[in-house]
Design a protein around this motif. Structure first.
Motif, PDB file in Angstrom:
ATOM      1  N   GLY A 101       0.815  -1.209   0.000  1.00 25.68           N
ATOM      2  CA  GLY A 101       0.000   0.000   0.000  1.00 25.68           C
ATOM      3  C   GLY A 101       0.848   1.257   0.000  1.00 25.68           C
ATOM      4  O   GLY A 101       0.527   2.249  -0.674  1.00 25.68           O
ATOM      5  N   GLY A 102       1.969   1.238   0.740  1.00 20.70           N
ATOM      6  CA  GLY A 102       2.874   2.395   0.755  1.00 20.70           C
ATOM      7  C   GLY A 102       3.517   2.632  -0.596  1.00 20.70           C
ATOM      8  O   GLY A 102       3.662   3.785  -1.036  1.00 20.70           O
ATOM      9  N   VAL A 103       3.908   1.555  -1.261  1.00 15.39           N
ATOM     10  CA  VAL A 103       4.505   1.694  -2.599  1.00 15.39           C
ATOM     11  C   VAL A 103       3.480   2.277  -3.570  1.00 15.39           C
ATOM     12  O   VAL A 103       3.794   3.199  -4.352  1.00 15.39           O
ATOM     13  CB  VAL A 103       5.049   0.334  -3.101  1.00 15.39           C
ATOM     14  CG1 VAL A 103       5.398   0.383  -4.575  1.00 15.39           C
ATOM     15  CG2 VAL A 103       6.259  -0.084  -2.270  1.00 15.39           C
ATOM     16  N   ILE A 104       2.258   1.766  -3.532  1.00 15.26           N
ATOM     17  CA  ILE A 104       1.206   2.290  -4.415  1.00 15.26           C
ATOM     18  C   ILE A 104       0.918   3.751  -4.092  1.00 15.26           C
ATOM     19  O   ILE A 104       0.795   4.590  -5.004  1.00 15.26           O
ATOM     20  CB  ILE A 104      -0.077   1.436  -4.304  1.00 15.26           C
ATOM     21  CG1 ILE A 104       0.168   0.046  -4.898  1.00 15.26           C
ATOM     22  CG2 ILE A 104      -1.260   2.112  -4.997  1.00 15.26           C
ATOM     23  CD1 ILE A 104      -0.948  -0.954  -4.650  1.00 15.26           C
ATOM     24  N   ILE A 143     -12.965   0.856   2.711  1.00 10.33           N
ATOM     25  CA  ILE A 143     -11.640   0.234   2.625  1.00 10.33           C
ATOM     26  C   ILE A 143     -11.636  -0.854   1.562  1.00 10.33           C
ATOM     27  O   ILE A 143     -10.710  -0.930   0.745  1.00 10.33           O
ATOM     28  CB  ILE A 143     -11.218  -0.322   4.002  1.00 10.33           C
ATOM     29  CG1 ILE A 143     -10.980   0.832   4.984  1.00 10.33           C
ATOM     30  CG2 ILE A 143      -9.963  -1.182   3.885  1.00 10.33           C
ATOM     31  CD1 ILE A 143     -10.767   0.398   6.411  1.00 10.33           C
ATOM     32  N   LEU A 144     -12.671  -1.701   1.561  1.00 13.39           N
ATOM     33  CA  LEU A 144     -12.748  -2.761   0.545  1.00 13.39           C
ATOM     34  C   LEU A 144     -12.839  -2.176  -0.861  1.00 13.39           C
ATOM     35  O   LEU A 144     -12.191  -2.662  -1.788  1.00 13.39           O
ATOM     36  CB  LEU A 144     -13.938  -3.675   0.826  1.00 13.39           C
ATOM     37  CG  LEU A 144     -13.830  -4.549   2.074  1.00 13.39           C
ATOM     38  CD1 LEU A 144     -15.124  -5.311   2.306  1.00 13.39           C
ATOM     39  CD2 LEU A 144     -12.648  -5.487   1.973  1.00 13.39           C
ATOM     40  N   ASN A 145     -13.631  -1.128  -1.019  1.00 13.87           N
ATOM     41  CA  ASN A 145     -13.736  -0.459  -2.315  1.00 13.87           C
ATOM     42  C   ASN A 145     -12.389   0.157  -2.702  1.00 13.87           C
ATOM     43  O   ASN A 145     -11.984   0.104  -3.864  1.00 13.87           O
ATOM     44  CB  ASN A 145     -14.828   0.606  -2.272  1.00 13.87           C
ATOM     45  CG  ASN A 145     -15.180   1.116  -3.644  1.00 13.87           C
ATOM     46  OD1 ASN A 145     -14.926   0.440  -4.638  1.00 13.87           O
ATOM     47  ND2 ASN A 145     -15.756   2.301  -3.700  1.00 13.87           N
ATOM     48  N   PHE A 192      -7.266  -0.101  -5.945  1.00 11.71           N
ATOM     49  CA  PHE A 192      -5.830   0.079  -5.708  1.00 11.71           C
ATOM     50  C   PHE A 192      -5.479   1.459  -5.154  1.00 11.71           C
ATOM     51  O   PHE A 192      -4.559   2.111  -5.623  1.00 11.71           O
ATOM     52  CB  PHE A 192      -5.022  -0.193  -6.985  1.00 11.71           C
ATOM     53  CG  PHE A 192      -5.046  -1.621  -7.399  1.00 11.71           C
ATOM     54  CD1 PHE A 192      -4.314  -2.564  -6.702  1.00 11.71           C
ATOM     55  CD2 PHE A 192      -5.817  -2.034  -8.471  1.00 11.71           C
ATOM     56  CE1 PHE A 192      -4.337  -3.898  -7.078  1.00 11.71           C
ATOM     57  CE2 PHE A 192      -5.846  -3.367  -8.850  1.00 11.71           C
ATOM     58  CZ  PHE A 192      -5.105  -4.299  -8.150  1.00 11.71           C
ATOM     59  N   ARG A 193      -6.210   1.886  -4.119  1.00  9.44           N
ATOM     60  CA  ARG A 193      -5.870   3.125  -3.428  1.00  9.44           C
ATOM     61  C   ARG A 193      -4.918   2.778  -2.293  1.00  9.44           C
ATOM     62  O   ARG A 193      -5.217   1.946  -1.441  1.00  9.44           O
ATOM     63  CB  ARG A 193      -7.118   3.800  -2.892  1.00  9.44           C
ATOM     64  CG  ARG A 193      -8.048   4.240  -4.009  1.00  9.44           C
ATOM     65  CD  ARG A 193      -9.245   4.888  -3.440  1.00  9.44           C
ATOM     66  NE  ARG A 193      -9.236   6.295  -3.805  1.00  9.44           N
ATOM     67  CZ  ARG A 193     -10.246   7.103  -3.613  1.00  9.44           C
ATOM     68  NH1 ARG A 193     -11.331   6.650  -3.021  1.00  9.44           N
ATOM     69  NH2 ARG A 193     -10.176   8.355  -3.969  1.00  9.44           N
ATOM     70  N   GLY A 194      -3.768   3.425  -2.299  1.00  5.71           N
ATOM     71  CA  GLY A 194      -2.715   3.107  -1.351  1.00  5.71           C
ATOM     72  C   GLY A 194      -3.127   3.248   0.099  1.00  5.71           C
ATOM     73  O   GLY A 194      -2.814   2.394   0.932  1.00  5.71           O
ATOM     74  N   GLN A 195      -3.842   4.333   0.425  1.00  4.41           N
ATOM     75  CA  GLN A 195      -4.248   4.539   1.825  1.00  4.41           C
ATOM     76  C   GLN A 195      -5.196   3.455   2.308  1.00  4.41           C
ATOM     77  O   GLN A 195      -5.130   3.036   3.466  1.00  4.41           O
ATOM     78  CB  GLN A 195      -4.905   5.912   1.987  1.00  4.41           C
ATOM     79  CG  GLN A 195      -3.902   7.050   1.934  1.00  4.41           C
ATOM     80  CD  GLN A 195      -4.588   8.399   2.082  1.00  4.41           C
ATOM     81  OE1 GLN A 195      -5.635   8.628   1.492  1.00  4.41           O
ATOM     82  NE2 GLN A 195      -3.982   9.273   2.873  1.00  4.41           N
TER      83      GLN A 195
END
Length: 133
Positions: free
Chosen positions: A38-41, A69-71, A76-79
């Motif tokens: 997630g941090g890389v994205i 969060i699931l959405n 592909f949202r990093g946060q």
């Protein structure tokens, strides 16, 4: 001598301790990997943005509930992926307590079953009420 055949393995406390140890290791490694991804994205998408510390923007709305969060994970949202990793990290010791309760049930240790269920009830009440310690 009263030996049991090899096909009839009995449950041992060390077996459950090994399972619990693997659960803790796997939970931490998995959550750490998810947070890293997630941090890389997040850095890939927002790494070039300049931070503005004059106004507080807060947490995006999509990370406030599990549906968001699931959405966010699906899109592909990093946060959101980082938040999912943190939730898994928090859930790891709770899963450990659940497996401890299962181990005590298999051992038929009723005192520790009661204590473990009480601990789970306290954890669930704290999570649902939003009040800490």
């Amino acid at each position: 001598m009263n030996k049991q055949p090899m096909s009839q393995k009995t449950f041992r406390d060390t077996d459950m301790q090994a399972v619990i140890g693997w659960i803790l290791r796997l939970g931490v490694l998995l959550s750490m990997s998810i947070i890293f991804i997630g941090g890389v994205i997040y850095l890939y998408r927002h790494g070039q943005a300049i931070a503005n510390y004059h106004t507080f923007k807060g947490i995006p709305d999509f990370v406030h509930n599990i549906h968001g969060i699931l959405n966010g994970i699906i899109t592909f949202r990093g946060q959101a992926i980082i938040q999912a990793g943190i939730i898994l990290l928090i859930a790891t010791p709770i899963i450990r307590v659940i497996f401890s309760a299962i181990g005590f049930v298999l051992e038929k240790d009723y005192l520790y079953i009661g204590i473990t269920i009480l601990v789970l009830l306290i954890i669930m009440a704290s999570m649902l009420s939003g009040h800490a310690g």
